[in-house]
Design a protein around this motif. Structure first.
Motif, mmCIF file in Angstrom:
data_model
loop_
_atom_site.group_PDB
_atom_site.id
_atom_site.type_symbol
_atom_site.label_atom_id
_atom_site.label_comp_id
_atom_site.label_asym_id
_atom_site.label_seq_id
_atom_site.Cartn_x
_atom_site.Cartn_y
_atom_site.Cartn_z
ATOM 1 N N UNK A 75 1.072 -1.295 -0.151
ATOM 2 C CA UNK A 75 0.165 0.011 0.377
ATOM 3 C C UNK A 75 0.954 0.917 0.250
ATOM 4 N N UNK A 76 1.651 0.710 0.653
ATOM 5 C CA UNK A 76 2.543 2.574 1.042
ATOM 6 C C UNK A 76 4.047 3.119 -0.148
ATOM 7 N N UNK A 77 3.815 1.823 -0.536
ATOM 8 C CA UNK A 77 5.245 1.933 -2.314
ATOM 9 C C UNK A 77 4.212 3.363 -3.614
ATOM 10 N N UNK A 78 3.243 2.799 -3.783
ATOM 11 C CA UNK A 78 2.460 3.735 -4.898
ATOM 12 C C UNK A 78 2.112 4.569 -4.393
ATOM 13 N N UNK A 79 2.083 4.591 -3.417
ATOM 14 C CA UNK A 79 0.777 5.923 -2.558
ATOM 15 C C UNK A 79 2.324 7.316 -2.280
ATOM 16 N N UNK A 80 3.387 6.564 -1.337
ATOM 17 C CA UNK A 80 4.785 7.145 -2.151
ATOM 18 C C UNK A 80 4.713 7.299 -3.286
ATOM 19 N N UNK A 81 4.982 6.868 -4.170
ATOM 20 C CA UNK A 81 5.250 7.405 -6.264
ATOM 21 C C UNK A 81 5.000 8.283 -6.367
ATOM 22 N N UNK A 82 3.494 8.276 -6.173
ATOM 23 C CA UNK A 82 2.501 9.312 -6.377
ATOM 24 C C UNK A 82 2.257 10.446 -5.853
ATOM 25 N N UNK A 83 2.925 10.516 -4.621
ATOM 26 C CA UNK A 83 2.803 11.063 -3.664
ATOM 27 C C UNK A 83 4.358 12.181 -4.391
ATOM 28 N N UNK A 84 5.338 11.731 -4.531
ATOM 29 C CA UNK A 84 6.653 11.818 -5.025
ATOM 30 C C UNK A 84 6.369 12.526 -7.144
ATOM 31 N N UNK A 85 5.845 12.002 -7.249
ATOM 32 C CA UNK A 85 5.413 12.655 -8.786
ATOM 33 C C UNK A 85 4.560 13.683 -8.539
ATOM 34 N N UNK A 86 3.958 14.009 -7.624
ATOM 35 C CA UNK A 86 2.666 15.586 -7.339
ATOM 36 C C UNK A 86 4.247 16.623 -6.868
ATOM 37 N N UNK A 87 4.974 15.919 -5.866
ATOM 38 C CA UNK A 87 5.685 16.963 -5.328
ATOM 39 C C UNK A 87 7.263 17.170 -6.431
ATOM 40 N N UNK A 88 6.936 16.949 -7.381
ATOM 41 C CA UNK A 88 8.506 16.966 -8.428
ATOM 42 C C UNK A 88 7.388 17.566 -9.220
ATOM 43 N N UNK A 89 6.686 17.975 -9.459
ATOM 44 C CA UNK A 89 5.464 18.836 -10.315
ATOM 45 C C UNK A 89 5.393 20.124 -9.967
ATOM 46 N N UNK A 90 4.710 19.870 -8.335
ATOM 47 C CA UNK A 90 5.075 20.977 -7.212
ATOM 48 C C UNK A 90 5.998 22.448 -7.546
ATOM 49 N N UNK A 91 7.383 21.305 -7.454
ATOM 50 C CA UNK A 91 8.514 22.030 -7.326
ATOM 51 C C UNK A 91 9.498 22.694 -8.772
ATOM 52 N N UNK A 92 8.536 21.832 -9.768
ATOM 53 C CA UNK A 92 9.165 22.564 -10.764
ATOM 54 C C UNK A 92 7.532 24.196 -10.988
ATOM 55 N N UNK A 93 6.775 24.426 -10.952
ATOM 56 C CA UNK A 93 5.991 25.077 -10.572
ATOM 57 C C UNK A 93 6.275 26.659 -9.515
ATOM 58 N N UNK A 94 6.722 25.492 -8.881
ATOM 59 C CA UNK A 94 6.937 26.618 -7.343
ATOM 60 C C UNK A 94 8.670 26.763 -7.487
ATOM 61 N N UNK A 95 9.460 26.239 -7.454
ATOM 62 C CA UNK A 95 10.536 27.128 -6.879
ATOM 63 C C UNK A 95 11.793 27.348 -8.387
#
Length: 277
Positions: free
Chosen positions: A191-211
């Protein structure tokens, strides 16, 4: 300007999409028919919502909405889902929906949360903030799953040592049998691995937009991907190499310790975590 209610539909699509990918991941690991069927219907709901949104945009702009990157990402995702559903219906290729829709999830996330000329600055800023909130929430949920998995592995080691030393008593009877402890640790990591992977994908998208100057070699970024790699290796060891027992329990404990190092040490050394919002 895109209606706020339609933006909410997009956010709902991302959440349903993430849950669909999670269920397909479970099916990929265990050939779980119930998870496969549930994932298929969730994906079908996403396709219906996307189709409604697509036709709405055609009516609003009086043209086919593919004239910029923002619109193109959406149409590309719609095409991916449509083709994968058609192929699944007529060809029955195993796992095509799982792997295809990992790509689709990334694209729909970019479409939903990336700033666009079609969205006002206020709404765009709100969406980026919500993207960060979803990223953090998914990361914490995965950490919760990993933490419980760690506890089950600790209990496994305790029970294993009690049995090996033949220390019969109330403590031994109160702890679950080894097979149950091992299975629960594994399920929580699934359960934890795909949730973390999807969260990391969204985090990278946020970083490219915001930072402005986002770097892949940031300690927190590297640490987070290190965590996903070692937990993926745990799953690989269980499923492919057929590791079990004390060895895999110790691997799970080591994985969680790396997660803690990433959370506390690498997070404090990061150039943007805890300071940007």
């Amino acid at each position: 300007m895109i209606d706020t209610s339609l933006l909410r539909i997009n956010e709902l699509m991302v959440l349903l999409y993430a849950l669909s990918v999670l269920l397909y991941f479970i099916d990929f690991l265990h050939s779980n028919r119930k998870a496969n069927v549930a994932a298929f219907w969730l994906l079908s709901i996403v396709w219906i919502l996307q189709t409604v949104f697509l036709f709405n945009q055609m009516i609003v702009y009086d043209r086919f909405p593919v004239l910029n990157v923002f619109e193109g990402l959406y149409f590309y995702t719609w095409v991916l889902i449509t083709l994968s559903l058609v192929l699944h219906r007529f060809i029955k290729v195993e796992f095509i929906l799982f792997f295809t829709n990992i790509i689709g999830f990334i694209m729909i996330s970019l479409h939903t949360f990336a700033p666009s000329n079609a969205i006002s600055a206020e709404v765009s800023s709100q969406l980026v903030s919500e993207l960060l909130l979803i990223h953090i929430t998914m990361a914490i949920l995965s950490y919760g799953a990993f933490s419980l998995s760690f506890v089950f592995s600790i209990l496994y080691i305790i029970q294993y040592n009690l049995l090996k030393k033949k220390k019969w008593g109330k403590r031994l009877l109160r702890i679950q049998d080894l097979a149950k402890l091992d299975h629960m640790a594994y399920v929580l990591n699934v359960i934890g691995v795909p949730i973390l992977l999807l969260g990391l994908i969204l985090g990278v998208i946020w970083a490219y937009i915001k930072i402005q100057h986002f770097h892949w070699y940031d300690t927190k970024v590297l640490g987070s991907f290190m965590v996903i790699v070692i937990y993926s290796f745990y799953l690989y060891s269980r499923i492919v190499k057929k590791w079990q027992g004390k060895t895999v329990a110790l691997l799970n404990i080591a994985s969680f310790l790396i997660l803690l190092i990433n959370f506390f040490l690498f997070g404090s050394l990061s150039r943007f975590h805890f300071w940007y919002s």
